[in-house]
Design an enzyme around this catalytic site. Structure first.
Site, PDB file in Angstrom:
ATOM      1  N   ASP A   1       4.995   0.642 -12.357  1.00  0.00           N
ATOM      2  CA  ASP A   1       6.245   0.858 -13.096  1.00  0.00           C
ATOM      3  C   ASP A   1       7.312  -0.205 -12.829  1.00  0.00           C
ATOM      4  O   ASP A   1       8.445  -0.093 -13.297  1.00  0.00           O
ATOM      5  CB  ASP A   1       6.812   2.252 -12.811  1.00  0.00           C
ATOM      6  CG  ASP A   1       7.033   2.490 -11.318  1.00  0.00           C
ATOM      7  OD1 ASP A   1       6.997   1.509 -10.549  1.00  0.00           O
ATOM      8  OD2 ASP A   1       7.241   3.653 -10.930  1.00  0.00           O
TER       9      ASP A   1
ATOM     10  N   ASP B   1       6.151   4.462  -2.819  1.00  0.00           N
ATOM     11  CA  ASP B   1       6.506   5.090  -4.097  1.00  0.00           C
ATOM     12  C   ASP B   1       5.761   6.421  -4.203  1.00  0.00           C
ATOM     13  O   ASP B   1       4.604   6.534  -3.807  1.00  0.00           O
ATOM     14  CB  ASP B   1       6.092   4.172  -5.249  1.00  0.00           C
ATOM     15  CG  ASP B   1       6.853   4.463  -6.536  1.00  0.00           C
ATOM     16  OD1 ASP B   1       7.411   5.565  -6.651  1.00  0.00           O
ATOM     17  OD2 ASP B   1       6.874   3.595  -7.424  1.00  0.00           O
TER      18      ASP B   1
ATOM     19  N   ASP C   1      16.912  17.096  -7.286  1.00  0.00           N
ATOM     20  CA  ASP C   1      15.440  17.139  -7.186  1.00  0.00           C
ATOM     21  C   ASP C   1      14.896  18.560  -7.296  1.00  0.00           C
ATOM     22  O   ASP C   1      13.949  18.946  -6.586  1.00  0.00           O
ATOM     23  CB  ASP C   1      14.973  16.492  -5.875  1.00  0.00           C
ATOM     24  CG  ASP C   1      15.054  14.973  -5.956  1.00  0.00           C
ATOM     25  OD1 ASP C   1      15.441  14.455  -7.018  1.00  0.00           O
ATOM     26  OD2 ASP C   1      14.720  14.311  -4.951  1.00  0.00           O
TER      27      ASP C   1
ATOM     28  N   ASP D   1      10.525  15.053  -7.028  1.00  0.00           N
ATOM     29  CA  ASP D   1      11.052  14.289  -5.897  1.00  0.00           C
ATOM     30  C   ASP D   1      11.442  12.900  -6.396  1.00  0.00           C
ATOM     31  O   ASP D   1      10.644  11.968  -6.373  1.00  0.00           O
ATOM     32  CB  ASP D   1       9.995  14.193  -4.806  1.00  0.00           C
ATOM     33  CG  ASP D   1      10.513  13.563  -3.524  1.00  0.00           C
ATOM     34  OD1 ASP D   1      11.723  13.305  -3.451  1.00  0.00           O
ATOM     35  OD2 ASP D   1       9.695  13.324  -2.611  1.00  0.00           O
TER      36      ASP D   1
ATOM     37  N   ASN E   1      13.601  10.717  -5.166  1.00  0.00           N
ATOM     38  CA  ASN E   1      13.876   9.695  -4.162  1.00  0.00           C
ATOM     39  C   ASN E   1      12.778   9.570  -3.104  1.00  0.00           C
ATOM     40  O   ASN E   1      12.949   8.872  -2.106  1.00  0.00           O
ATOM     41  CB  ASN E   1      15.230   9.943  -3.485  1.00  0.00           C
ATOM     42  CG  ASN E   1      15.323  11.325  -2.852  1.00  0.00           C
ATOM     43  OD1 ASN E   1      14.307  11.986  -2.632  1.00  0.00           O
ATOM     44  ND2 ASN E   1      16.541  11.772  -2.581  1.00  0.00           N
TER      45      ASN E   1
ATOM     46  N   SER F   1      10.222 -14.624   9.940  1.00  0.00           N
ATOM     47  CA  SER F   1       8.925 -14.160  10.438  1.00  0.00           C
ATOM     48  C   SER F   1       9.057 -13.236  11.643  1.00  0.00           C
ATOM     49  O   SER F   1       8.201 -12.377  11.863  1.00  0.00           O
ATOM     50  CB  SER F   1       8.037 -15.355  10.794  1.00  0.00           C
ATOM     51  OG  SER F   1       8.726 -16.263  11.641  1.00  0.00           O
TER      52      SER F   1
END
Length: 574
Positions: free
Chosen positions: A185, A204, A222, A226, A228, A262
């Site tokens: 998405d 995600d 929510d 869900d 978030n 790094s």
């Protein structure tokens, strides 16, 4: 130009060719020079491992090469490529090692390493007793009629091989864009761990809906989904109140975002990958994962790590502490770090940061470019160092970008640069993993080899030249003063700005109190980066200082954490 077979030789260990990525520019200005140097390093390390495996197991060189291949996993075609390399180069390596030629001589003979006219001879091991030219000519006579050296030269590299092309492209794309390679998405979050997936930012929970991702304010509390990804959703059947409203409203949720290099990404090459006495079938289990994470381990980093420490210490990452403080923060982390990142090139990938001012929760942003503004691999690194004036300009651009993207109520912390003289002071006379078996390669030798090839992570600090080390530390201090000046004099609408010293001396003192030694806090293979223990101690130092001086940054402790655990368990994991 390189023969594809010459580059292929290092393929089963091509992760070792990337030693330079720890501090090399994110956009390479000298690709040809670096490519030659990486091939040389890769060859020397691989031949060293082959030679030492034969010594450890009292076996032939042929057997040790096959043993090495047997240890490598099938993933990413590592085992397949290794056996192909043995078939092509094995006979020459056997002849040369049987004639008591060391890895430096082998790799110069096979032309992976080359001494350019007027340039110094780069070598890892002590030079042979015989003159170098005589030794090299003797070695060349041994393989004079070898078919290996008759392959035509071309511009092909390892990624031109059909079975590796797709893998290489995915890794290159992830590095270049710094966003998940697999993201249906296009919301910059993924269900896949590596290739900039959820090892780098929260997982995600709906990869087919770009309005669902970690860190956003809940949609309609929510009640039905869900939105978030913190695992808290639905309605309490007892009173009809959405769980997100009941448990999270007013709890001041916030995410953690690291803008780093790094060190922040936790660059790590496992010692057992190059230490013959430690190698086994288990040694390379995590190698494919590491390769697809650019040899970084952000899932174990000090800022955004979400896994428990593999080193048995009790300290947690900053993200895990934020989650334990408030379970509504679950999955809200982003590690926007990159090998070779500095204040000067951050603008090229800062767009990968995901935060919507209108829809998302506030965030704590840590700016931690702690090395590459003073570090380079050039023979004369001083002219390449960032000046205070350039740093000021670049950091102000970064802060203006953040002000236009972060939700109101966020916080930004500028980290100063450390004094890297502790590297030489604590490591130079110790044996590098490649030198431990025969006590023939110290970190001083290793640093010199990288400096000669101009691919050192930090020539300024990883140098026998005390004057150069001092100059590098002085510039680092000047840059830290500049960052502090910005933090104390500039104001922004959407976030408060703070400065924190990167005081590695305090970290080493804490480690000494626990019975440790400073050298144990540095990555053993590259001899430069802070290791997992050091990163967790840095996180602990950060947390304690913020709690003491700026507790408002961390938000409230959520009194409903026990209820959240009771209803949702681990909230969906990571």
């Amino acid at each position: 130009m390189k023969s594809p077979w010459k580059i292929l030789m290092a393929a089963p260990m091509f992760f070792l060719l990337n030693l330079h990525t720890s501090a090399s520019p994110a956009y390479d200005d000298h690709p040809s020079r670096h490519s030659k140097s990486h091939a040389c390093i890769g060859c020397v390390l691989v031949v060293s491992v082959i030679e030492q495996l034969a010594q450890v197991h009292n076996s032939t060189v042929q057997t040790s090469m096959e043993r090495l291949c047997s240890y490598l996993p099938e993933k990413l075609f590592l085992k397949t490529t290794c056996y192909l390399v043995v078939r092509i180069f094995g006979p020459d390596i056997i002849k040369l090692l049987s004639a008591d030629m060391n890895a430096d001589v082998v790799c110069h003979t096979l032309e992976f390493c080359k001494q350019d006219p007027g340039q110094p001879l780069c070598h890892l091991y002590p030079l042979p007793k015989e003159p170098w030219k005589f030794t090299l000519e003797t070695a060349r006579q041994i393989v004079k009629k070898s078919p290996t050296l008759t392959y035509s030269r071309s511009r092909s590299d390892i990624c031109s091989l059909p079975f590796l092309a797709k893998i290489c492209q995915k890794i290159k794309s992830a590095i270049q864009n710094s966003v998940p390679s697999q993201d249906v998405d296009s919301d910059k979050y993924s269900v896949f761990p590596t290739l900039r997936g959820y090892h780098w930012r929260g997982r995600d929970c709906n990869d087919r809906n770009k309005t669902v991702y970690p860190g956003r304010r809940p949609d309609n509390w929510d009640a039905h989904q869900d939105s978030n990804c913190n695992g808290i959703w639905g309605v309490d059947p007892k009173d009809g109140i959405p769980y997100e409203k009941k448990f999270c409203e007013g709890s001041q949720p916030r995410g953690i975002i690291l803008l780093g290099d790094s060190a922040g990404a936790h660059f790590h090459i496992a010692p057992e990958w190059i230490t013959a006495s430690q190698m086994s079938l288990k040694s390379f289990f995590n190698l494919p994962t590491a390769l697809t994470d650019e040899l970084n381990w952000p899932q174990l980093s000090g800022a955004t790590g979400f896994l428990n420490s593999t080193r048995g210490i009790k300290e947690d990452s900053i993200y895990l502490r934020l989650w334990k403080r408030n379970h509504c923060n679950h999955r809200d982390y982003q590690n926007i770090s990159r090998n070779g990142a500095s204040s000067q090139n951050l603008k090229r990938f800062i767009e990968s940061l995901s935060r919507n001012q209108l829809l998302d929760q506030p965030a704590i942003v840590i700016y931690a470019m702690i090395g590459n503004d003073v570090c380079s691999g050039n023979r004369d690194p001083v002219p390449e160092m960032t000046t205070p004036e350039k740093l000021y300009s670049s950091v102000m651009q970064t802060l203006q970008h953040l002000n236009s993207h972060l939700p109101n109520g966020s916080h930004v912390i500028l980290y100063g640069l450390p004094d890297g003289t502790f590297l030489w002071d604590n490591l130079h006379n110790r044996y590098h993993p490649l030198g431990q078996l025969n006590q023939d390669v110290t970190y001083a030798h290793f640093y010199s080899f990288l400096n000669c090839l101009q691919v050192s992570p930090c020539h300024g600090w990883m140098s026998s030249n005390k004057t150069l080390r001092t100059l590098t530390s002085e510039r680092a201090e000047q840059l830290s003063v500049t960052l502090k000046k910005i933090a104390t004099s500039k104001k922004f609408m959407n976030f408060n700005l703070f400065y924190m010293d990167f005081d590695f001396q305090e970290i080493t003192e804490e480690w000494r109190k626990r019975g440790g030694q400073p050298w144990q806090l540095i990555e053993p293979v590259d001899g430069f980066h802070p290791n997992e223990v050091a990163l967790q101690l840095v996180a602990d130092h950060f947390w304690k200082k913020v709690q003491l001086q700026w507790p408002q940054i961390l938000g409230k402790e959520n009194p409903f954490n026990p209820q959240i655990e009771q209803v949702f368990g681990d909230q969906g994991g990571h």
